[in-house]
Design a protein around this motif. Structure first.
Motif, PDB file in Angstrom:
ATOM      1  N   LEU A 197       0.869  -1.179   0.000  1.00  0.00           N
ATOM      2  CA  LEU A 197       0.000   0.000   0.000  1.00  0.00           C
ATOM      3  C   LEU A 197       0.903   1.226   0.000  1.00  0.00           C
ATOM      4  N   ARG A 198       0.463   2.290  -0.648  1.00  0.00           N
ATOM      5  CA  ARG A 198       1.214   3.536  -0.621  1.00  0.00           C
ATOM      6  C   ARG A 198       0.353   4.641  -0.043  1.00  0.00           C
ATOM      7  N   LEU A 199       0.829   5.210   1.052  1.00  0.00           N
ATOM      8  CA  LEU A 199       0.140   6.329   1.672  1.00  0.00           C
ATOM      9  C   LEU A 199       0.706   7.640   1.144  1.00  0.00           C
ATOM     10  N   SER A 200      -0.168   8.634   1.032  1.00  0.00           N
ATOM     11  CA  SER A 200       0.241   9.968   0.639  1.00  0.00           C
ATOM     12  C   SER A 200      -0.209  10.968   1.693  1.00  0.00           C
ATOM     13  N   CYS A 201       0.499  12.072   1.770  1.00  0.00           N
ATOM     14  CA  CYS A 201       0.138  13.148   2.681  1.00  0.00           C
ATOM     15  C   CYS A 201       0.302  14.462   1.926  1.00  0.00           C
ATOM     16  N   ALA A 202      -0.794  15.173   1.773  1.00  0.00           N
ATOM     17  CA  ALA A 202      -0.771  16.455   1.078  1.00  0.00           C
ATOM     18  C   ALA A 202      -0.631  17.575   2.101  1.00  0.00           C
ATOM     19  N   ALA A 203       0.394  18.390   1.923  1.00  0.00           N
ATOM     20  CA  ALA A 203       0.683  19.472   2.858  1.00  0.00           C
ATOM     21  C   ALA A 203       0.260  20.819   2.273  1.00  0.00           C
TER      22      ALA A 203
END
Lengths: 118, 109
Positions: free
Chosen positions: A18-24
């Motif tokens: 799984l690949r998690l992303s975090c938008a800042a």
């Protein structure tokens, strides 16, 4: 306003990826070190990975070393966590966390739930 | 591996002073940080660098550190302070690991 928004969580089978992303947003990502912290259901907080502002320095907790990979794209204002060889014990809410030099972990996202189950 | 030790629970009546401790061998050399986590929410920083309070955190929250123990004090605890509290610090052995304590459930009733 500083905002960190995680995405990419979900249900995955043991051994999967799984690949998690975090938008800042609301601050200059390239000026800050970043981390991923997780929390298993009903359990405490566990730090799992750190990345320097440039991406040149990375650290992992022993529990994920060799299976997880942290990265960032400052131009896209995003932080990532690639998770491979997932196990049931990786089931947790995963938080994207900004690290300030004095204040430490000063801003947290709302988290994304990863469930590893067959 | 480095560990930070907290009591599992602390209970006080409203208006009383709550003290939550965190012990760790590296605390004489490394700062302690404290986070409040209410049910279903993300953690919030309440104390950094042992004693400093971020803007917006009530003055009843204070921190101290002496030797291998850091302490979070809530003077005149309110019902809304009921939450899990976690201390955080870093290892001094050079491996740059970040570590949380096991957490303390504060009950105010």
């Amino acid at each position: 306003e500083v905002q960190l928004v995680e995405s990419g969580g979900g249900l995955v089978q043991p051994g999967g990826s799984l690949r998690l992303s975090c938008a800042a947003s609301g601050f200059t990502l390239s000026s800050y070190e970043m981390n991923w912290v997780r929390q298993a259901p009903g359990k405490g907080l566990e730090w799992i990975s750190y990345i320097s502002s440039s991406g040149s320095t990375i650290y992992y907790a022993d529990s994920v070393k060799g299976r997880f990979s942290i990265s960032r794209d400052n131009a896209k204002k995003s932080l990532y966590l690639q998770m491979n060889s997932l196990r049931a014990e990786d089931t947790a809410v995963y938080y994207c966390v900004r690290e300030a030099k004095a204040e430490g972990f000063d801003y947290w996202g709302q988290g994304t739930l990863v469930t590893v189950s067959s | 591996s480095y560990e930070l030790t907290q009591p599992p629970s602390v209970s006080v009546s409203p208006g009383q002073t709550a003290r939550i401790t965190c012990s760790g061998d590296a605390l004489p050399k490394k700062y302690a940080y404290w986070y409040q986590q209410k049910s279903g929410q993300a953690p919030v920083l309440v104390i950094y660098e042992d004693t400093k309070r971020p803007s917006g955190i009530p003055e009843r929250f204070s921190g101290s550190s002496s030797g291998t123990m850091a302490t979070l004090t809530i003077s005149g605890a309110q019902v809304e302070d009921e939450a899990d509290y976690y201390c955080y610090s870093t290892d001094s052995s050079g491996n740059h690991r970040r570590v949380f304590g096991g957490g303390t459930k504060l009950t105010v009733l």
